[in-house]
Scaffold this motif. Sequence first.
Motif, PDB file in Angstrom:
ATOM      1  N   GLU A 537      45.686  33.141   3.452  1.00 25.96           N
ATOM      2  CA  GLU A 537      46.091  34.416   3.547  1.00 25.96           C
ATOM      3  C   GLU A 537      46.047  35.271   2.499  1.00 25.96           C
ATOM      4  N   ASP A 538      45.681  34.617   1.342  1.00 26.03           N
ATOM      5  CA  ASP A 538      45.350  35.326   0.046  1.00 26.03           C
ATOM      6  C   ASP A 538      44.830  34.518  -0.945  1.00 26.03           C
ATOM      7  N   VAL A 539      43.927  35.010  -1.607  1.00 26.37           N
ATOM      8  CA  VAL A 539      43.230  34.476  -3.015  1.00 26.37           C
ATOM      9  C   VAL A 539      43.567  35.050  -4.154  1.00 26.37           C
ATOM     10  N   ILE A 540      44.105  34.447  -4.938  1.00 26.63           N
ATOM     11  CA  ILE A 540      44.748  35.151  -6.058  1.00 26.63           C
ATOM     12  C   ILE A 540      43.975  34.576  -7.516  1.00 26.63           C
ATOM     13  N   VAL A 541      43.474  35.425  -8.010  1.00 28.55           N
ATOM     14  CA  VAL A 541      42.609  35.211  -9.377  1.00 28.55           C
ATOM     15  C   VAL A 541      43.697  35.236 -10.603  1.00 28.55           C
ATOM     16  N   ARG A 542      43.732  34.048 -11.134  1.00 26.15           N
ATOM     17  CA  ARG A 542      44.531  34.254 -12.507  1.00 26.15           C
ATOM     18  C   ARG A 542      43.582  33.684 -13.786  1.00 26.15           C
ATOM     19  N   GLY A 543      44.319  33.840 -14.766  1.00 27.17           N
ATOM     20  CA  GLY A 543      43.696  33.549 -16.211  1.00 27.17           C
ATOM     21  C   GLY A 543      43.839  32.164 -16.241  1.00 27.17           C
ATOM     22  N   GLU A 544      44.788  31.445 -15.729  1.00 29.20           N
ATOM     23  CA  GLU A 544      44.739  30.194 -15.871  1.00 29.20           C
ATOM     24  C   GLU A 544      45.609  29.260 -14.646  1.00 29.20           C
ATOM     25  N   LEU A 545      45.270  28.049 -14.459  1.00 33.73           N
ATOM     26  CA  LEU A 545      46.227  27.268 -13.473  1.00 33.73           C
ATOM     27  C   LEU A 545      46.910  26.203 -14.205  1.00 33.73           C
ATOM     28  N   PRO A 546      48.200  25.898 -13.822  1.00 34.18           N
ATOM     29  CA  PRO A 546      48.883  24.967 -14.668  1.00 34.18           C
ATOM     30  C   PRO A 546      48.090  23.392 -14.432  1.00 34.18           C
ATOM     31  N   LYS A 547      48.427  22.789 -15.670  1.00 37.53           N
ATOM     32  CA  LYS A 547      47.733  21.460 -15.780  1.00 37.53           C
ATOM     33  C   LYS A 547      48.835  20.582 -16.376  1.00 37.53           C
ATOM     34  N   THR A 548      48.310  19.131 -16.075  1.00 33.39           N
ATOM     35  CA  THR A 548      49.407  18.172 -16.519  1.00 33.39           C
ATOM     36  C   THR A 548      49.136  18.082 -18.041  1.00 33.39           C
ATOM     37  N   MET A 549      49.714  16.840 -18.533  1.00 36.07           N
ATOM     38  CA  MET A 549      49.522  16.770 -20.127  1.00 36.07           C
ATOM     39  C   MET A 549      48.274  15.999 -20.353  1.00 36.07           C
ATOM     40  N   ILE A 550      47.376  15.607 -19.220  1.00 36.25           N
ATOM     41  CA  ILE A 550      46.083  14.864 -19.568  1.00 36.25           C
ATOM     42  C   ILE A 550      45.047  15.882 -19.122  1.00 36.25           C
ATOM     43  N   GLY A 551      45.565  17.132 -18.640  1.00 34.67           N
ATOM     44  CA  GLY A 551      44.460  18.272 -18.452  1.00 34.67           C
ATOM     45  C   GLY A 551      44.264  18.349 -16.870  1.00 34.67           C
ATOM     46  N   LYS A 552      44.828  17.524 -15.858  1.00 33.16           N
ATOM     47  CA  LYS A 552      44.534  17.826 -14.478  1.00 33.16           C
ATOM     48  C   LYS A 552      45.200  19.058 -13.817  1.00 33.16           C
ATOM     49  N   LEU A 553      44.756  19.429 -13.056  1.00 38.00           N
ATOM     50  CA  LEU A 553      45.352  20.592 -12.051  1.00 38.00           C
ATOM     51  C   LEU A 553      46.421  20.057 -11.641  1.00 38.00           C
ATOM     52  N   ASP A 554      47.588  20.814 -11.869  1.00 36.37           N
ATOM     53  CA  ASP A 554      48.956  20.371 -11.468  1.00 36.37           C
ATOM     54  C   ASP A 554      49.333  21.233 -10.167  1.00 36.37           C
ATOM     55  N   ARG A 555      49.053  20.651  -8.878  1.00 37.35           N
ATOM     56  CA  ARG A 555      49.644  21.332  -7.718  1.00 37.35           C
ATOM     57  C   ARG A 555      51.095  21.617  -7.776  1.00 37.35           C
ATOM     58  N   LYS A 556      51.775  20.481  -8.052  1.00 35.94           N
ATOM     59  CA  LYS A 556      53.488  20.667  -8.009  1.00 35.94           C
ATOM     60  C   LYS A 556      53.710  21.444  -8.987  1.00 35.94           C
ATOM     61  N   ALA A 557      53.313  21.725 -10.320  1.00 33.85           N
ATOM     62  CA  ALA A 557      53.688  22.874 -11.095  1.00 33.85           C
ATOM     63  C   ALA A 557      53.503  24.028 -10.551  1.00 33.85           C
ATOM     64  N   LEU A 558      52.437  24.441  -9.923  1.00 37.06           N
ATOM     65  CA  LEU A 558      51.827  25.598  -9.268  1.00 37.06           C
ATOM     66  C   LEU A 558      53.005  25.926  -8.051  1.00 37.06           C
ATOM     67  N   ARG A 559      53.233  25.032  -7.088  1.00 35.71           N
ATOM     68  CA  ARG A 559      54.067  25.211  -6.171  1.00 35.71           C
ATOM     69  C   ARG A 559      55.497  25.471  -6.688  1.00 35.71           C
ATOM     70  N   ALA A 560      55.781  24.818  -7.776  1.00 38.64           N
ATOM     71  CA  ALA A 560      57.342  25.189  -8.301  1.00 38.64           C
ATOM     72  C   ALA A 560      57.358  26.714  -8.862  1.00 38.64           C
ATOM     73  N   GLU A 561      56.177  27.040  -9.483  1.00 43.77           N
ATOM     74  CA  GLU A 561      56.176  28.247 -10.172  1.00 43.77           C
ATOM     75  C   GLU A 561      56.072  29.557  -9.314  1.00 43.77           C
ATOM     76  N   VAL A 562      55.372  29.480  -7.936  1.00 46.45           N
ATOM     77  CA  VAL A 562      55.166  30.520  -7.103  1.00 46.45           C
ATOM     78  C   VAL A 562      56.174  30.461  -5.822  1.00 46.45           C
ATOM     79  N   LEU A 563      56.799  29.299  -5.726  1.00 47.52           N
ATOM     80  CA  LEU A 563      57.495  29.275  -4.590  1.00 47.52           C
ATOM     81  C   LEU A 563      58.990  28.536  -5.053  1.00 47.52           C
ATOM     82  N   PRO A 564      59.542  29.407  -5.797  1.00 42.89           N
ATOM     83  CA  PRO A 564      60.844  28.831  -6.382  1.00 42.89           C
ATOM     84  C   PRO A 564      61.792  28.830  -5.054  1.00 42.89           C
ATOM     85  N   ASP A 565      62.658  27.603  -5.444  1.00 39.36           N
ATOM     86  CA  ASP A 565      63.703  27.319  -4.565  1.00 39.36           C
ATOM     87  C   ASP A 565      64.683  28.404  -4.085  1.00 39.36           C
TER      88      ASP A 565
END
Length: 565
Positions: A537-565
């Motif tokens: 539906e959309d492609v959003i360009v960002r300066g960075e994506l959230p990562k875990t403490m060892i540097g993995k891309l963090d889908r869970k953190a992104l979801r929490a950021e852009v889809l707040p409860d």
Amino acid sequence: MTVNKLFPPVPASYGHAQPWDSEVVPEPLHAILQRQAEARPEAMLVEFLGRKYSYREIHAEARRFAHGLIARGIARGDRVGLFLPNVPAYVSAYYGAMMAGAVVVNFSPLYTVEELAQQVEDSGTRLLVTLDAPALLPTAVKVLDGSSLEMLAVAKLSDMLPLVKSLALRTLRRSQIAAIPDRADVALLSDWLSDTPTALPAIQTGDLALLQYTGGTTGTPKGAMLSHGNLSSNAIQVDMIDPFDREQPDIVMGGLPLFHVFANTCVLNRTVVKGGAMVLVPRFDPGQVLATISRTKPVAFPGVPTMFQALLDHKDFGRTDWSSLRICISGGAPMPGPLREKFESATGVRLVEGYGLTESAGVVSTNPYEGLRKHGTIGQPIPATQVMLLDKEDPTRLAPDGAPGELVIRGPQIMQGYWNRPDTQASAFAEHEGESWLRTGDVATIDEDGFLAIVDRIKDMIAVGGFKVFPSQVESVLLEHPQVKEALVIGHPDPYRGEHPVAYVTLNEPGDGTAAVTGDELKSWLNARVGKHERAEDVIVRGELPKTMIGKLDRKALRAEVLPD
């Protein structure tokens, strides 16, 4: 052809250095260290910023720490926490705690006070070993004051450095040293080292050795209970797949954090099993890692994809001497094909992808270091590891032949369960023909050569008008675009279709004379290459994506950021 179960293996050797059905004989972890210290006492075990530590030195310090723990009342089964970066004290404290019969609990140095306190309480940690660093010691003291934690043992960084660097730290960079409080419940780690022998307990391979915290398959942090047998088996299994000349020096680059299960097995325990050496840096800094590779000549480098990308992006990459490296191993997250190709082309070093979980003590499968490999797969199961695919909708049945299914695993490295969470046992394991299998939550396929491919995580699948969309498949298409550096796709609520995919990307620097691509341009490019229900539906360009403490891309953190409860 695809299959839904792989036991016994087909083919029998899986292309690894040793056959799949090779015997794995587990031992208490500290017993392996002791044997190596007796066999090669002066051989280097740790190199840290120019200072070398022998097997004899690390083993002696570990033994003194074990005696000190017992003398101060740490009993068998008590939890001893390590709140440390990659420093030599981590290695001696880790094995020393296990010698004393204690259970090690790993804590990330990036934890906040709240995160550290929560894990202390959940694990029942009595003693926390930390460092006199401003980023660590004040946090540990706050947790000591506000939780059931009883004691701190503080290692001094200056004690672990070469002489010149130690003097420079103590005289010119005193702001990088945290003051150690003068109180009874805080002591130097050196004060915990005892020269008075005490009777050390007899440890069995089934005894609990490590609580390794993870989000698991439900997303709630919990401690995976890993025994001495789990950890030593996985280290032995990883050593078995190494085809290289065992008479040659074995030096592994320790850029991964030791508190993480990937490094715990592939950097720490596997190195001791093999009698090799590890080169440690306190944390992953691309410039420092590149300089360390040129200086110390490691032969292996385990990392996560973002590490290899960061090295490629660094200005010193082209000046680095890669000639010593035989193999780089990527895990923790899917390896984008363009990144692998670029890294291999620039270094001449083979970069293979593997797979594992905290619950499996680290490693389940990997592409062979030599010979046949299949890009886009996580390779073949390591020796003594069985895999099977269950129906995605009904885990009591096998997946249909030829269809993706939930990957489940059996082997000597599989955890005992979750700490103080008996209620999770039913959801973490599946029963099949009277045997217990670890459920991974990952959707996979298995081909006729025994290569596994992860399609996606069950909980990440996006439901679009009755169709299941695998985010990783859309992400892999996006990563084919020359300007896309990283990509994550998640589902957004849709009043008509249930959900629709939205992509979030970061970009590479555009080439000379090339304008940076826009989100709308990427959307049009992507949607022309995927199925109708997979279109973003959309492609959003960002300066960075959230990562875990060892540097993995963090889908869970992104979801929490852009889809707040």
